[in-house]
Scaffold this motif. Structure first.
Motif, PDB file in Angstrom:
ATOM      1  N   LYS A  53       0.843  -1.190   0.000  1.00  0.00           N
ATOM      2  CA  LYS A  53       0.000   0.000   0.000  1.00  0.00           C
ATOM      3  C   LYS A  53       0.882   1.246   0.000  1.00  0.00           C
ATOM      4  CE  LYS A  53      -3.818  -2.226   2.450  1.00  0.00           C
ATOM      5  NZ  LYS A  53      -4.706  -2.194   3.646  1.00  0.00           N
ATOM      6  N   TYR A  54       0.619   2.164  -0.941  1.00  0.00           N
ATOM      7  CA  TYR A  54       1.435   3.362  -1.074  1.00  0.00           C
ATOM      8  C   TYR A  54       0.533   4.575  -1.314  1.00  0.00           C
ATOM      9  CZ  TYR A  54       5.166  -0.045  -1.949  1.00  0.00           C
ATOM     10  OH  TYR A  54       6.052  -1.090  -1.856  1.00  0.00           O
ATOM     11  N   GLU A  55       0.986   5.724  -0.814  1.00  0.00           N
ATOM     12  CA  GLU A  55       0.347   7.001  -1.118  1.00  0.00           C
ATOM     13  C   GLU A  55       1.428   7.937  -1.638  1.00  0.00           C
ATOM     14  OE1 GLU A  55      -2.843   8.996   1.398  1.00  0.00           O
ATOM     15  OE2 GLU A  55      -1.124  10.324   1.755  1.00  0.00           O
ATOM     16  N   ILE A  56       1.248   8.426  -2.878  1.00  0.00           N
ATOM     17  CA  ILE A  56       2.262   9.242  -3.519  1.00  0.00           C
ATOM     18  C   ILE A  56       1.592  10.448  -4.170  1.00  0.00           C
ATOM     19  CG2 ILE A  56       3.765   7.257  -3.927  1.00  0.00           C
ATOM     20  CD1 ILE A  56       2.849   7.257  -6.840  1.00  0.00           C
ATOM     21  N   SER A  57       2.412  11.393  -4.621  1.00  0.00           N
ATOM     22  CA  SER A  57       1.897  12.545  -5.350  1.00  0.00           C
ATOM     23  C   SER A  57       2.082  12.311  -6.845  1.00  0.00           C
ATOM     24  CB  SER A  57       2.621  13.822  -4.918  1.00  0.00           C
ATOM     25  OG  SER A  57       3.931  13.852  -5.452  1.00  0.00           O
ATOM     26  N   ILE A  58       1.501  13.194  -7.653  1.00  0.00           N
ATOM     27  CA  ILE A  58       1.547  13.052  -9.103  1.00  0.00           C
ATOM     28  C   ILE A  58       2.967  13.196  -9.640  1.00  0.00           C
ATOM     29  CG2 ILE A  58       1.139  15.502  -9.562  1.00  0.00           C
ATOM     30  CD1 ILE A  58      -0.335  12.528 -11.544  1.00  0.00           C
ATOM     31  N   ASP A  59       3.860  13.823  -8.871  1.00  0.00           N
ATOM     32  CA  ASP A  59       5.243  14.039  -9.321  1.00  0.00           C
ATOM     33  C   ASP A  59       6.192  12.932  -8.876  1.00  0.00           C
ATOM     34  OD1 ASP A  59       4.542  16.526 -10.467  1.00  0.00           O
ATOM     35  OD2 ASP A  59       4.698  17.495  -8.509  1.00  0.00           O
ATOM     36  N   ASP A  60       5.686  11.959  -8.143  1.00  0.00           N
ATOM     37  CA  ASP A  60       6.550  10.901  -7.610  1.00  0.00           C
ATOM     38  C   ASP A  60       6.763   9.774  -8.619  1.00  0.00           C
ATOM     39  OD1 ASP A  60       6.862  12.167  -5.191  1.00  0.00           O
ATOM     40  OD2 ASP A  60       5.188  11.123  -4.238  1.00  0.00           O
ATOM     41  N   THR A  61       7.881   9.068  -8.446  1.00  0.00           N
ATOM     42  CA  THR A  61       8.152   7.816  -9.149  1.00  0.00           C
ATOM     43  C   THR A  61       8.320   6.726  -8.104  1.00  0.00           C
ATOM     44  OG1 THR A  61       9.241   8.909 -11.011  1.00  0.00           O
ATOM     45  CG2 THR A  61       9.731   6.581 -10.659  1.00  0.00           C
ATOM     46  N   LEU A  62       7.553   5.666  -8.237  1.00  0.00           N
ATOM     47  CA  LEU A  62       7.583   4.581  -7.260  1.00  0.00           C
ATOM     48  C   LEU A  62       8.317   3.383  -7.853  1.00  0.00           C
ATOM     49  CD1 LEU A  62       6.631   3.490  -4.507  1.00  0.00           C
ATOM     50  CD2 LEU A  62       4.542   2.717  -5.656  1.00  0.00           C
ATOM     51  N   LYS A  63       9.424   2.994  -7.206  1.00  0.00           N
ATOM     52  CA  LYS A  63      10.190   1.846  -7.651  1.00  0.00           C
ATOM     53  C   LYS A  63       9.740   0.604  -6.884  1.00  0.00           C
ATOM     54  CE  LYS A  63      14.304   4.542  -8.868  1.00  0.00           C
ATOM     55  NZ  LYS A  63      15.773   4.708  -8.685  1.00  0.00           N
ATOM     56  N   TYR A 101      -4.727   3.509  -8.127  1.00  0.00           N
ATOM     57  CA  TYR A 101      -4.263   2.495  -9.066  1.00  0.00           C
ATOM     58  C   TYR A 101      -4.178   1.145  -8.362  1.00  0.00           C
ATOM     59  CZ  TYR A 101      -2.755   6.114 -12.384  1.00  0.00           C
ATOM     60  OH  TYR A 101      -2.717   7.165 -13.271  1.00  0.00           O
ATOM     61  N   LEU A 102      -4.619   0.105  -9.050  1.00  0.00           N
ATOM     62  CA  LEU A 102      -4.381  -1.258  -8.602  1.00  0.00           C
ATOM     63  C   LEU A 102      -3.356  -1.878  -9.549  1.00  0.00           C
ATOM     64  CD1 LEU A 102      -4.947  -3.751  -6.876  1.00  0.00           C
ATOM     65  CD2 LEU A 102      -6.809  -4.328  -8.450  1.00  0.00           C
ATOM     66  N   LEU A 103      -2.125  -2.028  -9.064  1.00  0.00           N
ATOM     67  CA  LEU A 103      -1.081  -2.682  -9.834  1.00  0.00           C
ATOM     68  C   LEU A 103      -1.069  -4.162  -9.468  1.00  0.00           C
ATOM     69  CD1 LEU A 103      -0.169   0.243 -10.357  1.00  0.00           C
ATOM     70  CD2 LEU A 103       2.194  -0.567 -10.181  1.00  0.00           C
ATOM     71  N   THR A 104      -1.046  -4.995 -10.477  1.00  0.00           N
ATOM     72  CA  THR A 104      -0.987  -6.442 -10.262  1.00  0.00           C
ATOM     73  C   THR A 104       0.277  -6.989 -10.911  1.00  0.00           C
ATOM     74  OG1 THR A 104      -3.396  -6.630 -10.234  1.00  0.00           O
ATOM     75  CG2 THR A 104      -2.143  -8.641 -10.617  1.00  0.00           C
ATOM     76  N   PHE A 105       1.066  -7.685 -10.094  1.00  0.00           N
ATOM     77  CA  PHE A 105       2.275  -8.330 -10.596  1.00  0.00           C
ATOM     78  C   PHE A 105       2.035  -9.834 -10.644  1.00  0.00           C
ATOM     79  CE2 PHE A 105       6.435 -10.398  -9.639  1.00  0.00           C
ATOM     80  CZ  PHE A 105       7.032 -10.134 -10.848  1.00  0.00           C
ATOM     81  N   LYS A 106       2.292 -10.442 -11.798  1.00  0.00           N
ATOM     82  CA  LYS A 106       2.070 -11.872 -11.980  1.00  0.00           C
ATOM     83  C   LYS A 106       3.337 -12.534 -12.484  1.00  0.00           C
ATOM     84  CE  LYS A 106      -1.081 -15.146 -14.278  1.00  0.00           C
ATOM     85  NZ  LYS A 106      -2.243 -15.262 -15.199  1.00  0.00           N
ATOM     86  N   VAL A 107       3.687 -13.670 -11.887  1.00  0.00           N
ATOM     87  CA  VAL A 107       4.813 -14.479 -12.345  1.00  0.00           C
ATOM     88  C   VAL A 107       4.277 -15.871 -12.653  1.00  0.00           C
ATOM     89  CG1 VAL A 107       5.443 -15.042  -9.953  1.00  0.00           C
ATOM     90  CG2 VAL A 107       7.100 -15.391 -11.791  1.00  0.00           C
ATOM     91  N   GLU A 108       4.722 -16.444 -13.768  1.00  0.00           N
ATOM     92  CA  GLU A 108       4.232 -17.769 -14.155  1.00  0.00           C
ATOM     93  C   GLU A 108       5.313 -18.516 -14.923  1.00  0.00           C
ATOM     94  OE1 GLU A 108       0.899 -17.480 -16.895  1.00  0.00           O
ATOM     95  OE2 GLU A 108       1.529 -15.459 -17.488  1.00  0.00           O
ATOM     96  N   ASN A 119      -1.597  -1.535  -4.065  1.00  0.00           N
ATOM     97  CA  ASN A 119      -2.577  -0.451  -4.069  1.00  0.00           C
ATOM     98  C   ASN A 119      -1.865   0.890  -3.924  1.00  0.00           C
ATOM     99  OD1 ASN A 119      -5.384  -1.882  -3.846  1.00  0.00           O
ATOM    100  ND2 ASN A 119      -4.048  -2.956  -2.410  1.00  0.00           N
ATOM    101  N   ILE A 120      -2.065   1.771  -4.909  1.00  0.00           N
ATOM    102  CA  ILE A 120      -1.398   3.074  -4.932  1.00  0.00           C
ATOM    103  C   ILE A 120      -2.451   4.170  -5.004  1.00  0.00           C
ATOM    104  CG2 ILE A 120       0.265   4.544  -6.119  1.00  0.00           C
ATOM    105  CD1 ILE A 120       1.450   2.016  -7.375  1.00  0.00           C
ATOM    106  N   SER A 121      -2.419   5.081  -4.043  1.00  0.00           N
ATOM    107  CA  SER A 121      -3.285   6.261  -4.071  1.00  0.00           C
ATOM    108  C   SER A 121      -2.437   7.467  -4.460  1.00  0.00           C
ATOM    109  CB  SER A 121      -3.929   6.498  -2.704  1.00  0.00           C
ATOM    110  OG  SER A 121      -4.869   5.500  -2.405  1.00  0.00           O
TER     111      SER A 121
END
Length: 335
Positions: A53-63, A101-108, A119-121
């Motif tokens: 769960k993350y809360e960021i601003s429009i100018d941020d980059t989330l790694k 945003y709901l980011l989903t990471f999948k590995v297969e 979950n990113i707000s």
């Protein structure tokens, strides 16, 4: 692997204290074997260092850097709100809008798959520290008169200030960084948050008619704000108040009484289109032990107001002349 298991049994039998480390070593050998031979290898498993769960601003980059065990010949997929973003393991997420945003990471791979949601707000968090030139004078009487009586603006957001002709009533916003928990009523605590702890800065709000108004200059969804009781109002709710010359008397809250904050959503013309009500003080119970008083900062969700061009704050009370003061902080806006 039979030889490895025999060695583990032998060591555990003679030295129980090393059991955990030996089993871990055995597991590493098992993992290595399945990677080398791809026989009976479990499905890949995703691990994140955070709770997702993350809360960021429009100018941020989330790694984002997930880690995977049993990772052999795997395919990676990142999606954001259902749209594919990347097929790499690590990702740098740059938001396009101030939304959730709901980011989903999948590995297969051939042995199975795993999936993890992030979950990113993305919010516009109004920084009240930029209002430090609008201060509440220490010698406040029955109204909090800020140093600057006109409206003030930051990032196109207008905070109203209205003072009547004889300056006895003021409605609007003033910067404050004071907090305290008093046991006796004093006008010196007007514009002071009732809290054992306080942010570095926040806005004290006075809701005399016509109420305190914020205009955004565009439409937003107001995600939430933090609110606190005004110290003066809190003590008056418990003990009442009579001023020095007796010209003003406010009764304390008794059974059946209440003080409610009305947050009204406004359209571009300033007309109310929605409303949220929060009870700051509520004595509508059968005994005092059940009475509710807002005694610290709390977050109220305001998404139910919908897309609004502004907010209007009003205080409603069952007690005549109850001081219409409270405090706000951490206003979060989204597209």
């Amino acid at each position: 692997m039979a030889l490895v298991n025999d060695i583990i049994r032998s060591i555990v039998t003679h030295s129980p204290k090393v059991y955990a480390s030996i089993i871990a070593f055995g597991s590493m050998l098992t993992m290595a074997a399945c990677v080398d031979e791809n026989k009976d290898c479990p499905a890949p498993k995703i691990y994140f260092a955070s709770d997702g769960k993350y809360e960021i601003s429009i100018d941020d980059t989330l790694k984002l850097n997930p880690r995977i065990i049993y990772d052999r010949n795997s395919k990676y997929t990142w999606t954001a709100n259902g749209k594919e973003l990347s097929n790499k393991l690590d990702i740098e997420f740059v938001p396009e809008k101030q939304i959730d945003y709901l980011l989903t990471f999948k590995v297969e791979n051939d042995n199975g798959e795993d999936e993890y949601n992030v979950n990113i707000s993305v919010v516009n968090k109004v920084d009240f520290s930029l209002f430090d030139n609008y201060t509440i004078p220490k010698k406040s009487k029955f109204s909090m008169i800020p140093d600057t009586l006109s409206d003030f603006v930051i990032d196109d957001i207008v905070f109203s200030n209205f003072v009547n002709a004889d300056t006895t009533m003021w409605s609007g916003f003033a910067y404050s960084n004071r907090n305290d928990i008093q046991t006796t009523v004093s006008v010196s605590t007007i514009g002071c948050a009732y809290s054992s702890t306080a942010p570095d800065n926040y806005m004290a709000v006075s809701c005399y008619s016509p109420g305190a108004i914020i205009r955004f200059g565009r439409k937003y969804t107001v995600r939430s704000i933090d609110i606190a009781s005004d110290n003066f109002a809190y003590i008056v709710s418990k003990f009442g108040y009579v001023n020095d010359d007796g010209s003003l008397s406010v009764d304390y809250l008794k059974s059946g009484d209440y003080v409610s904050l009305h947050v009204k959503g406004l359209d571009d013309e300033g007309t109310q289109i929605s409303e949220f009500v929060y009870d700051i003080f509520d004595c509508r119970f059968d005994r005092p032990a059940k009475y509710i008083r807002l005694s610290d900062w709390t977050t109220i969700e305001l998404s139910s107001l919908g897309e609004v061009a502004g907010l209007q704050f009003e205080i409603e009370s069952s007690v005549a002349d109850f001081p219409p003061f409270f405090c706000i902080d951490n206003m979060k806006l989204q597209d």
